[in-house]
Design a protein around this motif. Sequence first.
Motif, PDB file in Angstrom:
ATOM      1  N   VAL A   1       0.943  -1.304   0.199  1.00  0.00           N
ATOM      2  CA  VAL A   1      -0.081   0.005   0.018  1.00  0.00           C
ATOM      3  C   VAL A   1       0.900   1.292  -0.020  1.00  0.00           C
ATOM      4  O   VAL A   1       0.364   2.350  -0.352  1.00  0.00           O
ATOM      5  CB  VAL A   1      -1.097   0.040   1.159  1.00  0.00           C
TER       6      VAL A   1
ATOM      7  N   CYS B   1      -1.373   4.154  -1.422  1.00  0.00           N
ATOM      8  CA  CYS B   1      -2.523   4.361  -0.877  1.00  0.00           C
ATOM      9  C   CYS B   1      -2.491   4.813   0.460  1.00  0.00           C
ATOM     10  O   CYS B   1      -3.447   5.375   1.237  1.00  0.00           O
ATOM     11  CB  CYS B   1      -3.186   2.797  -0.794  1.00  0.00           C
TER      12      CYS B   1
ATOM     13  N   LYS C   1      -7.076   8.557  -1.386  1.00  0.00           N
ATOM     14  CA  LYS C   1      -6.875   8.067  -2.684  1.00  0.00           C
ATOM     15  C   LYS C   1      -7.666   6.672  -3.096  1.00  0.00           C
ATOM     16  O   LYS C   1      -7.689   5.843  -2.100  1.00  0.00           O
ATOM     17  CB  LYS C   1      -5.228   7.670  -3.000  1.00  0.00           C
TER      18      LYS C   1
ATOM     19  N   CYS D   1      -6.068   1.538  -5.254  1.00  0.00           N
ATOM     20  CA  CYS D   1      -6.058   0.988  -3.899  1.00  0.00           C
ATOM     21  C   CYS D   1      -7.263  -0.174  -3.729  1.00  0.00           C
ATOM     22  O   CYS D   1      -7.813  -0.162  -2.632  1.00  0.00           O
ATOM     23  CB  CYS D   1      -6.243   2.172  -2.844  1.00  0.00           C
TER      24      CYS D   1
ATOM     25  N   ARG E   1     -11.115  -2.045  -0.426  1.00  0.00           N
ATOM     26  CA  ARG E   1     -10.450  -0.790  -0.672  1.00  0.00           C
ATOM     27  C   ARG E   1      -9.682  -0.440   0.525  1.00  0.00           C
ATOM     28  O   ARG E   1     -10.296  -0.624   1.616  1.00  0.00           O
ATOM     29  CB  ARG E   1     -11.538   0.220  -0.906  1.00  0.00           C
TER      30      ARG E   1
ATOM     31  N   SER F   1      -7.552   2.562   2.665  1.00  0.00           N
ATOM     32  CA  SER F   1      -7.109   3.953   2.628  1.00  0.00           C
ATOM     33  C   SER F   1      -6.700   4.359   3.977  1.00  0.00           C
ATOM     34  O   SER F   1      -7.519   4.202   5.050  1.00  0.00           O
ATOM     35  CB  SER F   1      -8.290   4.774   2.643  1.00  0.00           C
TER      36      SER F   1
END
Length: 737
Positions: free
Chosen positions: A481, A486, A496, A500, A538, A540
């Motif tokens: 990541v 990310c 973002k 990601c 996902r 983040s």
Amino acid sequence: MTAGFLTTSRTRSRAERRQRGRREPGAEMIERSSFRPDVQGLRAVAVGVVVLFHANLSLFKGGFVGVDVFFVISGFLITGILLREAERTGRVRLSEFYAKRARRILPAATVVLIATLVLTVVFLPQIRWESIGVEALASAFYVVNWVFAAGTDYLNAEVAASPLQHFWTLAVEEQFYIVWPLILVLMLALFRRRPRDGAVGDHGTRALPAARIGVLIILVPSLLYSISYTAADPAPAYFVTTTRLWELAVGAALAVFAPQVARLPHLLGTWLGWAGLAAIIAATLLFSGSTPFPGYAALVPTLGAAAIIAAGMNGRAQTGVGRLLTLRPMRWIGDISYSLYLWHWPLVVVATYLLGGVLQARYGLLIVAFSVLPAWLSYRFIENPFRDWGWLRKSARRSLLAGAGLMSVTALCAVVVHAVPAAMNPVYEAREGVRIGAEALTDDFSNDDLSTFTDAGKPVDRVEGGFTPSAIDARKDNTVVYALDCHLDSSESIPKIDGCIFGDPQSDLSVVLIGDSHAANWAPPYIALAQEHGWRLRISTKASCGFSRVSQSDGEGGEYTACNEWARNSFDEVLEEHPDLVVTANRGTRAVYQEGLSKKEARKAYAEALHDDLAALNKAGIPTLVMNETPHMDSDVPECISANLGHLTACATPRDDAFGSDANVRRAVKGLADADIIDMTNWVCPDADACAAVVGNVIVWRDSSHFTETYARTLAAPLDAALQRSDVARAALGPAA
């Protein structure tokens, strides 16, 4: 921090004296500015606040501004040297200029660089040799500031400071010494005209206008860029040359506008000097690591130093603040300030390591006091002899060749130190059928939740067959990541999305993993499960920023505005996305920004705010999980392993020290039917007494609180089992989680 230590000849030719009357009024001050006793004392102030800051005296938390004072001094003195030659001859001999710099700067710097490499090999663990070797090589060629700027990301936040970090200032100055003389040469060419009747002094009529335009070409764009870049990304902005050139240009401007500055009334000059000293002291006492710097803030010490230099012009060097600065002790410290600056920091860094990673102020003062001895010896037997060596002074070519030789010797030593560790560190190669990492703890993840401890995770001095990754490579063994950006750094605030997404991007089952770097910690096993079960995952995450819309602290007592914006944006993004499950993980030290709260109260307030945000997600129909806190080791584990290859138990941390209270984690989910805690602590620390550095032939940690990706990947199966035991996770992901 180099030209600030120069003294030059004060002799003048008869022709120059005869032409004095033809010059712009006050121009004669420029040639007399080669030695200023008050500037000598100002050097003492600059180096003094720097070394006291490095000694960890809390009162001097802004002592880094001493570097800015040195920049102004250097710009002033170097420009004086260049202008005097331009006035005499109408040109600048670059070869002679750089020859003088080589004689003045390189001998002492070379000795300190080589001595630091020796100290590194003797005292510091091998894991630090590679990076220090690179930094020594970059220091030898005066580009190390760009190396440090490139390395100021979150991944290096917990890495010990380099013993060569202070060489960034020399790199900035040397790059200024390339840019500024070349600009001056160009401007002199543009302003070229024939002297009247061969009069030497007529060169000065074009040297000053040329220099004034040239210095503004550097000062204005660099200042504007410094303000902009510091606001956007303060960590690298601190080191890069483009944000610092204006500070040296301020000193240069003092020299080129000296005829005007020297006309200050005596009383105004006196008050100006004291105001300048007050500005430097105020910056030293009031600034801190949380102050965005350089940017606007650097104007305070920079203009303060300029005010002191301006106040001492026109014969006022020993009046007003000059009375203090020209005291014999101040001038003596100013004499050795270059060597003192060079020597004190490597000694501080080595002492900090030998004292267990923490340098208390009393020991810091002892180290700084001791560094005066090598500084004086360097000044007495290296700086002065090389600068005054007649054989070198007679030939610019000899000086430049000698300088190149010194740089080459340093480069060779640096390459050797860099190359040795890679050849000496073995890497474990897993035999077929042998489980590694967490997989070595049990063979039945589905039935065994490791609610009891296992001897398989007990710290041992030696691991049979070795371990992976090597201690040297552990720092770089990081989750993808970061490489995909990310994980946002401290200055970014826009989550973002693209790039990601992991697992099956088209899946109807979506999961969001969100939070600070401790959420990124869990990315490898969640990515593995997303791939195995076909989730749309996902990720983040953001440096030192929790997933809560409350105003958060930056850890230095200030408000973390970029974090607050990111958290609000991220929350809105999650609501719009409406995933099947949100998983968050945050460091236990996350705290709200609110005056008057203790650390404990601020952390409790953060947990309560996170509770409210989880409740809001639950109300919107989004179930949530909170990963329990990750333990915090009491050492930089790869560094400790590197220093204790045959005694790995020295790198273990008592369990009670590694784990804080989980009260705030429980507070975050209390009373929420659609929120739960996923507790993986026993898989990270499988022993009842201590958390080991190596489990199942794998180094667990890449620093003190973040997993190596190699170990994190082996947590996928036990994490899958933990999700199956959670009613919230099972309801969101289904029985095949």
